[in-house]
Design a protein around this motif. Structure first.
Motif, PDB file in Angstrom:
ATOM      1  N   PHE A 108       0.834  -1.204   0.000  1.00 38.92           N
ATOM      2  CA  PHE A 108       0.000   0.000   0.000  1.00 38.92           C
ATOM      3  C   PHE A 108       0.871   1.258   0.000  1.00 38.92           C
ATOM      4  N   THR A 109       1.920   1.273   0.810  1.00 35.95           N
ATOM      5  CA  THR A 109       2.811   2.432   0.874  1.00 35.95           C
ATOM      6  C   THR A 109       3.501   2.669  -0.459  1.00 35.95           C
ATOM      7  N   ILE A 110       4.009   1.589  -1.070  1.00 32.82           N
ATOM      8  CA  ILE A 110       4.673   1.718  -2.373  1.00 32.82           C
ATOM      9  C   ILE A 110       3.697   2.258  -3.410  1.00 32.82           C
ATOM     10  N   SER A 111       2.480   1.728  -3.420  1.00 26.62           N
ATOM     11  CA  SER A 111       1.483   2.142  -4.409  1.00 26.62           C
ATOM     12  C   SER A 111       1.143   3.619  -4.271  1.00 26.62           C
ATOM     13  N   VAL A 112       0.913   4.067  -3.044  1.00 26.75           N
ATOM     14  CA  VAL A 112       0.535   5.469  -2.821  1.00 26.75           C
ATOM     15  C   VAL A 112       1.692   6.404  -3.153  1.00 26.75           C
ATOM     16  N   ALA A 115       1.854   6.457  -6.954  1.00 25.05           N
ATOM     17  CA  ALA A 115       0.653   6.909  -7.659  1.00 25.05           C
ATOM     18  C   ALA A 115       0.437   8.409  -7.535  1.00 25.05           C
ATOM     19  N   ILE A 116       0.679   8.985  -6.364  1.00 29.05           N
ATOM     20  CA  ILE A 116       0.392  10.414  -6.178  1.00 29.05           C
ATOM     21  C   ILE A 116       1.275  11.292  -7.071  1.00 29.05           C
ATOM     22  N   PRO A 117       2.606  11.151  -7.035  1.00 25.92           N
ATOM     23  CA  PRO A 117       3.396  12.011  -7.936  1.00 25.92           C
ATOM     24  C   PRO A 117       3.190  11.707  -9.415  1.00 25.92           C
ATOM     25  N   VAL A 118       3.046  10.426  -9.780  1.00 23.89           N
ATOM     26  CA  VAL A 118       2.862  10.080 -11.192  1.00 23.89           C
ATOM     27  C   VAL A 118       1.517  10.597 -11.701  1.00 23.89           C
ATOM     28  N   ALA A 188       5.491  -6.758  -4.571  1.00 20.87           N
ATOM     29  CA  ALA A 188       5.534  -6.227  -5.933  1.00 20.87           C
ATOM     30  C   ALA A 188       4.271  -6.595  -6.695  1.00 20.87           C
ATOM     31  N   THR A 189       3.775  -7.812  -6.494  1.00 15.50           N
ATOM     32  CA  THR A 189       2.535  -8.232  -7.160  1.00 15.50           C
ATOM     33  C   THR A 189       1.375  -7.344  -6.753  1.00 15.50           C
ATOM     34  N   LEU A 190       1.215  -7.138  -5.464  1.00 14.29           N
ATOM     35  CA  LEU A 190       0.100  -6.325  -4.976  1.00 14.29           C
ATOM     36  C   LEU A 190       0.255  -4.861  -5.380  1.00 14.29           C
ATOM     37  N   SER A 191       1.490  -4.344  -5.373  1.00 17.76           N
ATOM     38  CA  SER A 191       1.717  -2.938  -5.729  1.00 17.76           C
ATOM     39  C   SER A 191       1.409  -2.684  -7.192  1.00 17.76           C
ATOM     40  N   ILE A 192       1.921  -3.558  -8.067  1.00 17.94           N
ATOM     41  CA  ILE A 192       1.738  -3.349  -9.507  1.00 17.94           C
ATOM     42  C   ILE A 192       0.261  -3.385  -9.886  1.00 17.94           C
TER      43      ILE A 192
END
Length: 320
Positions: A108-112, A115-118, A188-192
């Motif tokens: 969740f941390t990696i995704s957020v 995602a926010i800057p991109v 990595a699976t969950l983040s992607i």
């Protein structure tokens, strides 16, 4: 604020009460019960023995009476005993909860953080090559099945390259690096698979905010583009995004069944699935209620964040 939190707390208790009855009823209506499993494992058990055991454990009572008995015990602090693990429910629940929080919290941390800057960069340059590329990558991430991605990562990084373990969890007492080594592929699976949807939410919200009059006013006053985007627009654009993140907060504690199964990660998703399939009613009920309670907590935190992000929002008070 205190009145608002008190009202939401009371509403949460009501929701948990209703959900506990619904979940208990659905589990109770499932075919088979623990006594049936005992019969299948002991061919010498007679029908009279089975009936006596059902009467002993209260399984011969109607569902609502069994629920009232369970609720009385739960309010007294007795949450029951896990048949699958042979220990109290909480002792069986907490290790799986810890594993899910570690794995899903990292994902969740990696995704957020990505995602926010991109999403913000894509919205600040609409219809550009960057925007099209981000959209394409986001749709690809959303479309990829998690089970297929997990298998591909295992084949590449565990089988061919041999850099990472294919599954499991680090032995007890291992260091941080060793734990991270086992978490990289499932995280990595969950983040992607989740970054794409988060990017789309951030981009959509930013595009709407960048069209507002106060943004045009800030630009007309000579404010730098970076200041307009990252200071004025992003904070207001995060209000609807916070709602999505709050819903994902409960997901952190309910586990990811497919990913946990493929990587043999002993988390909440696999625990809930195994407890339901094994007719471990006490463990399944408490685990599902725990995930429900934390989802409600996430929604409450989102409401509080609204007031922080937008001072015009007054939480828990009626504005005349």
């Amino acid at each position: 604020m205190r009145r608002f939190i008190s009202i939401r707390f009371a509403q949460g208790l009501l929701v948990l009460f209703i959900m506990s009855f619904v979940i208990y009823s659905l589990i109770g209506l499932m075919p088979g019960d623990p006594i049936d499993l005992m019969i299948s494992s002991d061919p010498n058990m007679t029908a009279a023995d089975a009936a006596q055991l059902r009467a002993l454990y209260g399984l011969d009572l109607p569902v609502y009476e069994r629920y009232l008995n369970w609720l009385t015990s739960a309010l007294g602090g007795d949450l029951g005993y896990s048949r699958l693990f042979g220990q109290p429910v909480l002792q069986a629940l907490f290790p799986a909860l810890k594993n899910s929080v570690m794995l899903l919290g990292l994902a969740f941390t990696i995704s957020v953080c990505i995602a926010i800057p991109v999403g913000t960069l894509a919205a600040s340059r609409p219809r550009s090559a960057l925007d099209y590329g981000v959209n394409l990558a986001a749709f690809a991430g959303i479309s990829i099945p998690s089970f297929w991605l997990a298998l591909m990562l295992i084949i590449i990084f565990a089988v061919f390259l041999g850099w990472l373990p294919a599954g499991g969890i680090a032995p007890a007492g291992s260091g941080v690096l060793e734990n991270l080594k086992y978490m990289i592929l499932p995280a990595a699976t969950l983040s992607i698979t989740s970054i794409g949807s988060h990017v789309r939410y951030v981009r959509s919200s930013m595009l709407e905010v960048l069209r507002q009059d106060y943004i045009r006013t800030a630009k007309a006053k000579g404010a730098h583009k970076l200041q307009v985007v990252w200071k004025h627009a992003l904070r207001n654009a995060m209000i609807p995004v916070v709602t999505i993140l709050a819903l994902d907060f409960g997901y952190l504690f309910s586990g990811a069944l497919i990913t946990e199964t493929i990587f043999s990660w002993p988390g909440m998703g696999k625990l809930i699935f195994d407890s339901i399939m094994g007719n471990d009613f006490n463990l399944a009920l408490i685990a599902l209620l725990f995930a429900t309670a934390l989802t409600l907590t996430g929604n409450l935190l989102a409401d509080i964040c609204y007031a922080w992000l937008d001072p015009r929002i007054v939480v828990g008070e009626n504005k005349q």
